[in-house]
Scaffold this motif. Sequence first.
Motif, short mmCIF file in Angstrom:
data_model
loop_
_atom_site.label_atom_id
_atom_site.label_comp_id
_atom_site.label_asym_id
_atom_site.label_seq_id
_atom_site.Cartn_x
_atom_site.Cartn_y
_atom_site.Cartn_z
N ALA A 184 -0.72 8.74 4.00
CA ALA A 184 -2.18 8.67 4.17
C ALA A 184 -2.89 9.30 2.98
CB ALA A 184 -2.58 9.37 5.47
N TYR A 185 -2.42 10.46 2.57
CA TYR A 185 -3.03 11.18 1.44
C TYR A 185 -2.94 10.38 0.14
CZ TYR A 185 -3.20 14.58 -2.40
OH TYR A 185 -3.47 15.23 -3.57
N LEU A 186 -1.75 9.88 -0.17
CA LEU A 186 -1.55 9.18 -1.44
C LEU A 186 -2.24 7.82 -1.45
CD1 LEU A 186 2.20 10.07 -2.06
CD2 LEU A 186 0.20 11.06 -3.19
N SER A 187 -2.28 7.16 -0.30
CA SER A 187 -2.97 5.88 -0.22
C SER A 187 -4.46 6.05 -0.53
CB SER A 187 -2.78 5.28 1.17
OG SER A 187 -3.53 4.09 1.31
N LYS A 188 -5.05 7.08 0.04
CA LYS A 188 -6.47 7.33 -0.21
C LYS A 188 -6.71 7.80 -1.64
CE LYS A 188 -10.40 9.99 1.57
NZ LYS A 188 -10.84 10.98 2.59
N LEU A 189 -5.85 8.68 -2.12
CA LEU A 189 -6.01 9.25 -3.46
C LEU A 189 -5.99 8.18 -4.54
CD1 LEU A 189 -6.15 11.88 -5.18
CD2 LEU A 189 -3.64 11.82 -5.22
N TYR A 190 -5.07 7.23 -4.42
CA TYR A 190 -4.90 6.22 -5.46
C TYR A 190 -5.44 4.84 -5.06
CZ TYR A 190 -1.86 9.76 -7.49
OH TYR A 190 -1.37 10.92 -8.02
N ASN A 191 -6.09 4.77 -3.89
CA ASN A 191 -6.59 3.49 -3.38
C ASN A 191 -5.47 2.44 -3.37
OD1 ASN A 191 -8.51 1.71 -2.34
ND2 ASN A 191 -9.09 0.98 -4.38
N ALA A 192 -4.32 2.87 -2.85
CA ALA A 192 -3.13 2.02 -2.84
C ALA A 192 -2.86 1.50 -1.43
CB ALA A 192 -1.92 2.82 -3.32
N LYS A 193 -2.38 0.27 -1.34
CA LYS A 193 -2.01 -0.31 -0.06
C LYS A 193 -0.64 0.22 0.37
CE LYS A 193 -4.73 -4.53 -0.50
NZ LYS A 193 -4.73 -6.01 -0.48
N ILE A 194 -0.41 0.19 1.68
CA ILE A 194 0.85 0.66 2.25
C ILE A 194 1.59 -0.51 2.86
CG2 ILE A 194 1.92 2.12 4.01
CD1 ILE A 194 -0.38 4.07 3.66
N ALA A 195 2.89 -0.61 2.60
CA ALA A 195 3.73 -1.68 3.15
C ALA A 195 4.94 -1.06 3.83
CB ALA A 195 4.17 -2.63 2.03
N MET A 196 5.31 -1.61 4.98
CA MET A 196 6.53 -1.19 5.66
C MET A 196 6.97 -2.27 6.62
SD MET A 196 5.30 1.76 8.38
CE MET A 196 7.01 2.15 8.78
N SER A 197 8.16 -2.09 7.18
CA SER A 197 8.73 -3.08 8.10
C SER A 197 7.95 -3.14 9.41
CB SER A 197 10.19 -2.73 8.39
OG SER A 197 10.66 -3.44 9.50
N SER A 198 7.80 -4.34 9.92
CA SER A 198 7.15 -4.54 11.21
C SER A 198 7.92 -3.84 12.33
CB SER A 198 7.02 -6.03 11.52
OG SER A 198 8.30 -6.65 11.51
N ASP A 199 9.24 -3.72 12.16
CA ASP A 199 10.08 -3.13 13.21
C ASP A 199 10.03 -1.61 13.23
OD1 ASP A 199 11.00 -5.61 14.15
OD2 ASP A 199 12.53 -5.69 12.57
N ASP A 200 9.37 -1.00 12.25
CA ASP A 200 9.32 0.46 12.22
C ASP A 200 7.93 1.02 12.46
OD1 ASP A 200 11.66 1.86 12.16
OD2 ASP A 200 11.38 2.69 10.17
#
Length: 219
Positions: free
Chosen positions: A67-83
């Motif tokens: 959450a912190y790094l996504s906001k800091l760098y305006n970066a999108k987050i990707a992960m598996s649907s199963d997790d």
Amino acid sequence: MEYRYGNVYMKRIFYFNLYVIKGKDGDILIDTGFIGMKRIIKKWLDQFNIKLIILTHAHVDHVWNAAYLSKLYNAKIAMSSDDIINLDNSRIHAKPLKKKYGLWTKFMNLGMRLFKTKEFKVDIILKKNSKLKKYGNCIKIIDLSGHTDGSIGILYNNYLFAGDALVYRGKYPTVAYQCQNINNAKSAVDVISELHPEKIFVGHDKVIDIENFVIEKAY
């Protein structure tokens, strides 16, 4: 400590590894470390242009700073649907690979319930064999479920980022000592063997060179 393998950068902080794949139009961060690491991570990442964060699985020591790094760098987050469901850490009930790891597994399960990750939005849902052509790089998502139900690998050129699908604490790599699904975790090792990547980057231990890829059958 920091290491470089072409345009792949590895940062080892305490017992945790983070990785950056540099691209022409932006860089990709793999995993985000654990509690108490924000300042060190930020200082390291400020040299890059982080546009995407890929999480190998939902354990708190890999997603804590998402959450912190996504906001800091305006970066999108990707992960598996199963997790995604496992982001509620109380749902992860790992089983010991062997009986002797039973106490360790109980300790880990307790830790997962005690530590609550700050909520974040998953912008990109990853499925096995999907491809991401981002920022001048092409990566393929590999199903390495077992350590958690949604554990993934990231195949970039001939490098595999395997998260905690493998640990390398002894003489040889092996399956993690605690897994959500032990049979799937064992199958994930076969998947990695078939891919035959040049190097395997793992979540907590040293880099595995395929020339020395002998799995210890700790199970």
